[in-house]
Design a protein around this motif. Sequence first.
Motif, PDB file in Angstrom:
ATOM      1  N   ALA A  47     -38.364  37.570 -29.727  1.00 17.30           N
ATOM      2  CA  ALA A  47     -37.449  36.474 -29.389  1.00 17.30           C
ATOM      3  C   ALA A  47     -36.001  36.828 -29.714  1.00 17.30           C
ATOM      4  O   ALA A  47     -35.101  36.031 -29.474  1.00 17.30           O
ATOM      5  N   ARG A  49     -34.800  37.271 -32.694  1.00 17.79           N
ATOM      6  CA  ARG A  49     -34.395  36.598 -33.927  1.00 17.79           C
ATOM      7  C   ARG A  49     -34.609  37.518 -35.118  1.00 17.79           C
ATOM      8  O   ARG A  49     -35.329  38.509 -35.037  1.00 17.79           O
ATOM      9  N   LEU A  85     -41.703  28.903 -32.516  1.00 23.25           N
ATOM     10  CA  LEU A  85     -42.388  29.911 -31.713  1.00 23.25           C
ATOM     11  C   LEU A  85     -43.587  29.262 -31.021  1.00 23.25           C
ATOM     12  O   LEU A  85     -44.682  29.185 -31.569  1.00 23.25           O
TER      13      LEU A  85
END
Length: 147
Positions: A47, A49, A85
């Motif tokens: 993602a 992140r 998520l």
Amino acid sequence: VERWPVAVLPEVLFHYRVHQGQATRRHRGEQLAAEVAIRILAALRRAGRDETFDRVGAWLAELAAAGAPAAIHGTGAELCLDLGLAVPAAYEARHLVSADRSAAGLARGAALCFRAMRLDRRTAAVCARLFLTGPLRTHRLHPWPPR
């Protein structure tokens, strides 16, 4: 599979016997907790992140405290939802239902999947398909592909 091609081979290449005295069986809860934590870290990386490793110890403690495999997957789904998520949460919910084949396990897994679907509407269809194809096949129902 993220970097190199994979293939499914039709023949069996290796046989392995598992018995109750093996470390794999004795420490299954700890191993399962580590697998869930690794999947969370990989999802964070995919993602884009930050993979903050300082939280992994707390995750492992929380996951290991859950005890049974179904509870570990349920806790993993909750952690994924807390981190935003959605798809990994649906994946863990799917495994929860596979580990706890009771009606209560199916209800809890479905509730976690619906929360994941509401979390990110862009991936709701992916979450639904990911969740439904596993548990329904576990219960000998085949929803995908539609006939």
